[in-house]
Enzyme design. Structure first.
Site, PDB file in Angstrom:
ATOM      1  N   ASP A   1       0.941  -7.765   1.497  1.00 12.90           N
ATOM      2  CA  ASP A   1       1.255  -6.358   1.702  1.00 12.90           C
ATOM      3  C   ASP A   1       2.759  -6.103   1.683  1.00 12.90           C
ATOM      4  O   ASP A   1       3.348  -5.672   2.682  1.00 12.90           O
ATOM      5  CB  ASP A   1       0.647  -5.892   3.031  1.00 12.90           C
ATOM      6  CG  ASP A   1       0.537  -4.377   3.099  1.00 12.90           C
ATOM      7  OD1 ASP A   1       0.818  -3.709   2.089  1.00 12.90           O
ATOM      8  OD2 ASP A   1       0.151  -3.864   4.175  1.00 12.90           O
TER       9      ASP A   1
ATOM     10  N   HIS B   1       0.810  -1.204   0.000  1.00 15.72           N
ATOM     11  CA  HIS B   1       0.000   0.000   0.000  1.00 15.72           C
ATOM     12  C   HIS B   1       0.852   1.267   0.000  1.00 15.72           C
ATOM     13  O   HIS B   1       0.306   2.374  -0.091  1.00 15.72           O
ATOM     14  CB  HIS B   1      -0.992   0.009   1.176  1.00 15.72           C
ATOM     15  CG  HIS B   1      -0.372   0.117   2.525  1.00 15.72           C
ATOM     16  ND1 HIS B   1      -0.138  -0.971   3.332  1.00 15.72           N
ATOM     17  CD2 HIS B   1       0.057   1.186   3.233  1.00 15.72           C
ATOM     18  CE1 HIS B   1       0.399  -0.571   4.471  1.00 15.72           C
ATOM     19  NE2 HIS B   1       0.520   0.735   4.434  1.00 15.72           N
TER      20      HIS B   1
ATOM     21  N   SER C   1       4.771   4.507   9.715  1.00 14.99           N
ATOM     22  CA  SER C   1       5.751   3.452   9.945  1.00 14.99           C
ATOM     23  C   SER C   1       5.513   2.239   9.063  1.00 14.99           C
ATOM     24  O   SER C   1       6.143   1.204   9.262  1.00 14.99           O
ATOM     25  CB  SER C   1       5.746   3.030  11.422  1.00 14.99           C
ATOM     26  OG  SER C   1       4.491   2.479  11.774  1.00 14.99           O
TER      27      SER C   1
END
Length: 1082
Positions: free
Chosen positions: A122, A91, A205
């Site tokens: 991811d 993402h 983060s």
């Protein structure tokens, strides 16, 4: 209980919070391993790791798949120094076009390009040039997925909450957490376990390495829960596999990578890992359970169960939710990792699945599908919309078949038709749409301005199709339709035209036609009630030619249809209606106004407006409708008119925006009404004089949403009320120097229309006004201990209605019909001279004479003003001069205007009358004004300004910011930069360079790379010399006069420089590219 989840990503991104159900079952984790690391060990590890962690600043240039256009920051870390590979989250890399930079520990910044984003999990890779890092000594971080275990002490090193180099401690608590469910209509990981620890990571983060005391990355930080300190980490086994493919592809960095194919297989099925107790309740046989326990690793707690199947996928009609997976190709499978390994190694091959369904063993033969084949790598951009094949991610979310035509971003044309984001297009113009190529084929056949039906479905209401009318842009608000295709060798998305576009003028007539020729041409227009102007096929035009005999016969038909129209309105309604209502109803028009996001000029505060207007002129050659500027705010609009007298909807064109008064004039083509409509529609009779007085009875008449006339009798309570509308946060038109009519009763703030006398003659238009009200944010008012936002203000738009006397409308109409003194404008194929308005660019307000006496105004002047106007008993005072006006530096705030040309003035109309008289005489446009300033009477010669009714007619988009000349609402603030004030930033676009670097609206660009930009022409000359990828130094001055210098990186590939300009010769907004990047030279 439900808790919010957070996908830890860009600081800018929103909408990433959703809810998941916590797993209440107790899981048995692998045995605890004791940590023996000392503080010195951690210090050495961090000294090695920190230089390899980078801050990623990403800009998603377009909405695509699960992501919207955005800009923000995240984290990544170097996993291959020699080849220049950075690991981060999917993402962050984005599935669509992205521009990104990486900043290392020593603040060295380099450009990074997307290398790979996994279709499901991811993680993704950026690549960079290692030779570009000249001053930092760093090493790559090794990946060690096998080191992850429960009880392992870890550190998360990253850009947490936007803070550079945050180090958060934690201990791995779980290795088998379900993949977090972030949102219902966006990206979610699945078919994998996640690691969990209480490290408390937040936004920014994403992509941080989760390291152990030896400096190895054991996991990848991905998400967290906002209500607790829980953080979720992605295991690295599949990351290591993907990285090895790239490492085999080349030994060092090159500007263009050889495209590496990473085999990824799928069954388009989502599995969940469930405990044996729950699976038994699903019907699992005890023999199967014993076999699975025996064949699996020690400590196995459950098996894989089918959660969902995507329609049209390999397992559709073969697997069902609740099926328990037992074997794949005769191998017992109880873990995600082994299942995924088998699928990736069997792309386009047959496999056998053994399952149990309610205790019944079943075996199915399936073909493993190539996951990349259902991952979109191209999209169509048309009128700001982004449309592409439906991805596996969204097909899984919405339970639709992959590859359907999916609206990722509706843009202007589709949102104008109320087509939402996430819609699936099924039909356009009567043709079935099953793939993107079908949509492109239909679009290529449509002409500008045509209206066609569109059918779509939405996942929120999947069982019913929606039917809307889509209007193809008549003006060139956007670039022609384009296809963007992902190029994995360069990391860019190349662009090409979707089809060859043949420019067509909208259904107009001969540009050089005289008024008589245009009227004659009307007799040969189609008899299909205006449909000919909206069709795309030539056969409609050929079918409407009629002979002279047919025309004679048609006149009888028109008369009969008019009788039917009147009868169809209902005898009861006609009987109950007042004379005024019956007279005025055929003159009323309902407006639907849409403003393209690409040119939201002059501070316009919305993209959609609606209201009621009144026809003030109607002939065979042209119709004119008057409406308030809270309905038609800017000329860069698409206007649709619906008539109360005849059921038809046709387009209108904004031809005049009064620079002071709250009204606009919109023209329509009378021939588009058809012969029946032309005879049914009528123009209202305007009665500007005598002026309304207090106590006069009037009829308030307007239209409801059903296009039915509604009226009531009211009494004028104040015929000369003054308005005091403050400036909005984003300056926009506000009514000044106006007197309005107030009534005792009306229909509320959403009802507009006209005020008439008992005979239906229009005395005023009942217009909508907009104002902005600042209110104290209650949320923070209760939390005064929170210093960050104490007293935070929010602004709300409020609307109210008042009457506007028609004298100004009558004057403008007379000038248009008789021929104005301004430039020509093409209206319905006829060039007409438009009026110019001479005004005193000064904002005035009234003060009662009783107050004026306290300020020292003499009794003689007070008596003179009372004699001139015994009703108002007021004097006009100067609130401020518009910056750049001829009155600036002559009149001062607080000046009392006593007389003009030796004649006392008491109201705004007096000022307008003397300005209008200047156009008749030869005074040079100057007023001899007598003012009262600080106890002294002064005589001044003050210049006036001449303005047209075009509004802003030129706009430039550079790097995603929309710049224009400062409009009157900005100048009314009384400040223009001395360095130059011709380049005012009105808007900015999401996902653009100005979004990334913070060049927002409400400021002037006065210098670019040290070169002054006093006006738009100078700005164009400076910016067209700038090259793609060049950093530009920009000096700005804000509305609050605060200067600022910033730098931004120009991106001509995704954000070319273009200009939109209104051409009065064709009455069309034309788009011209000033500078763009040729994809052939990439």
């Amino acid at each position: 209980m439900e808790d919010p989840m957070e996908r830890i990503g860009s600081e800018e991104e929103s909408g990433l919070e959703s809810t998941i159900k916590e797993d209440l079952s107790m899981e048995i984790d692998p045995p605890f391993k004791e940590n023996v690391a000392t503080a010195e060990d951690w210090r050495k590890a961090l000294n090695k790791v920190v230089p390899a962690v980078v801050v990623l600043r990403t800009t998603a240039c377009r909405a695509f798949d699960t992501e919207s256009a955005s800009a923000g920051s995240a984290t990544g870390f170097v996993v291959d120094k020699r080849r220049g590979i950075i690991l981060t989250n999917r993402h962050v890399v984005k599935p669509g076009p992205v521009v990104a930079e990486a900043m290392f520990l020593n603040r060295e910044e380099i450009t990074v390009h997307p290398l790979y984003r996994d279709p499901v999990h991811d993680f993704g890779f950026f690549r960079y040039d290692p030779n570009a890092i000249q001053f930092l000594d760093y090493e790559e971080i090794p990946l060690a997925p096998e080191a992850a275990c429960v009880g392992l002490e870890i550190r998360v090193v990253g850009n947490d909450s936007g803070e550079k180099v945050s180090i958060l401690a934690g201990t791995i608590a779980r290795l088998d957490r379900d993949a977090p469910q972030y949102t219902k209509d966006g990206y979610n990981d699945f078919n994998t376990f996640y690691l969990q620890a209480a490290s408390g990571t937040k936004g920014g983060s994403s992509g941080s390495p989760v390291i152990d005391w030896q400096g190895r990355a054991v996991a990848l930080n991905a998400g967290g829960k906002t209500t607790t300190a829980s953080a979720f980490f992605l295991p690295l086994e599949r990351v290591v596999r993907a990285l090895k493919f790239f490492q085999k592809g080349g030994e060092s960095y090159t500007s263009k990578w050889e495209v590496v194919s990473i085999p990824r297989g799928t069954l388009q099925t989502t599995f969940l890992h469930k405990g044996f107790d729950e699976i038994r309740r699903l019907g699992l046989q005890s023999e199967t359970e014993q076999m699975a326990r025996h064949a699996s690793a020690q400590g196995e707690t459950g098996m894989l169960v089918v959660d969902s199947v995507v329609p049209g996928g390999p397992t559709h009609n073969h697997l069902e939710p609740g099926d328990v997976l037992v074997r794949v190709t005769r191998e017992v499978i109880t873990q995600f990792l082994r299942l995924e390994t088998l699928l990736d190694d069997s792309v386009e091959q047959n496999i056998e699945l053994e399952i149990e369904r309610g205790g019944t063993p079943l075996s199915v033969q399936l073909v493993v599908q190539d996951l990349h084949s259902i991952t979109p790598a191209h999209f169509l951009e048309v009128s700001g919309a982004v449309i592409h094949p439906l991805s596996y991610q969204q097909a899984r979310n919405f339970r639709f078949q992959c590859g359907l035509v999916y609206v990722s971003e509706p843009g202007y044309m589709l949102s104008r038709a109320a087509v939402p984001r996430h819609a699936i297009i099924k039909k356009l113009a009567g043709e079935e749409i099953s793939k993107l190529e079908d949509l492109i084929s239909v679009l290529s056949k449509l002409s500008q301005g045509s209206r066609v039906p569109l059918e779509y479905i939405s996942y929120t209401d999947r069982h019913r199709r929606k039917f809307v009318l889509v209007t193809v842009d008549r003006h060139e608000w956007y670039a022609p339709p384009q296809i963007y295709t992902r190029d994995d060798s360069s990391g860019l998305w190349t662009v090409k035209p979707a089809f060859q576009l043949e420019f067509m003028l909208p259904s107009g007539v001969n540009v050089e036609a005289t008024p008589m020729e245009h009227i004659h041409a009307y007799n040969h227009q189609g008899l299909t009630d205006g449909a000919t102007t909206m069709e795309t096929s030539s056969e409609h035009a050929s079918a409407v030619l009629h002979s002279q005999n047919e025309t004679v016969m048609l006149e009888d038909t028109i008369a009969k249809e008019n009788v039917l129209l009147r009868d169809g309105q209902g005898a009861a309604a006609v009987a109950n209606a007042s004379i005024a209502e019956r007279v005025i109803e055929p003159t009323l028009v309902m407006f639907e106004v849409h403003v393209p996001p690409s040119c939201m000029l002059d501070g316009v505060h919305s993209q959609h407006f609606s209201g009621t207007g009144v026809i003030i002129y109607h002939s065979h050659s042209m119709g004119l409708v008057a409406v308030d500027k809270n309905t038609v705010a800017v000329s860069s609009s698409d206007v649709m008119l619906s008539f109360a007298a005849y059921p038809i909807e046709i387009p209108g064109e904004v031809v005049f925006l009064h620079p002071v008064h709250n009204f606009a004039l919109v023209a329509y083509d009378s021939s588009a009404l058809g012969p029946v409509g032309v005879s049914a529609v009528q123009a209202a009779e305007l009665l500007p004089d005598p002026a309304l007085r207090r106590g006069d009875s009037v009829y308030l008449v307007g239209l409801n949403r059903s296009l039915q006339a509604t009226s009531r009798k009211s009494v004028v309570t104040n015929p000369c009320a003054t308005l005091n509308i403050g400036s909005a946060d984003c300056p926009r038109y506000r009514a000044t120097n106006m007197e309005v009519v107030e009534l005792d009763t009306d229909f509320g703030s959403a009802f507009s229309g006209v005020l008439t006398d008992e005979h239906g003659r229009v005395r005023a238009i009942w217009a909508s006004f907009s104002t902005q009200v600042s209110t104290l944010n209650k949320k923070y008012k209760k939390k005064r201990k929170t210093k960050l936002k104490v007293g935070s203000n929010t602004s709300e738009d409020h609307h109210f209605v008042r009457g506007i006397p028609v004298y100004a409308i009558s004057q403008v109409l007379h000038n248009i019909i008789s021929g104005g003194n301004g430039p020509h404008l093409l209206i319905n194929g006829v060039k007409r001279p438009m009026p110019l308005i001479r005004i005193l660019e000064v904002e005035l307000y009234r003060t009662l004479l009783s107050k004026a006496r306290s300020f020292g105004l003499s009794n003689d002047w007070i008596q003179a003003l009372i004699k001139k106007d015994p009703v108002r008993r007021q004097v006009l005072r100067v609130k401020g001069c518009l910056a750049g006006s001829k009155a600036e530096n002559l009149l001062e705030q607080g000046d009392m205007v006593l007389a003009v040309n030796k004649e006392p003035v008491t109201c705004f109309r007096d000022i307008e009358n003397v300005c209008h008289a200047l156009d008749i005489g030869e005074s040079g446009g100057e007023l001899n004004m007598t003012i009262f300033r600080q106890g002294r009477e002064l005589d001044l010669v003050v210049g006036t300004d001449v303005r047209d009714g075009n509004g802003t007619t030129r706009v430039i988009n550079w790097c995603g910011c929309i710049v224009q000349d400062p409009h009157p609402a900005v100048r009314a603030l009384g400040f223009l930069p001395e360095e130059g004030h011709g380049v005012y930033v009105a808007r900015w676009c999401r996902g653009s360079p100005v979004h990334r670097y913070g060049l927002y609206a409400l400021q002037w660009i006065v210098e670019v790379n040290g070169k002054p930009t006093p006006d738009l022409d100078a700005f164009v000359n400076v910016t067209k010399e700038l090259e793609h990828g060049e950093f530009v130094r920009v000096r700005t001055i804000h509305l609050n006069s605060k200067p600022r210098v910033l730098t931004l990186k120009q991106d001509l590939h995704y954000w070319p420089t273009w200009e939109l300009r209104f051409d009065p010769e064709t009455a069309i907004w034309h788009r011209q590219t000033i500078k763009a990047l040729d994809c052939q030279n990439l």
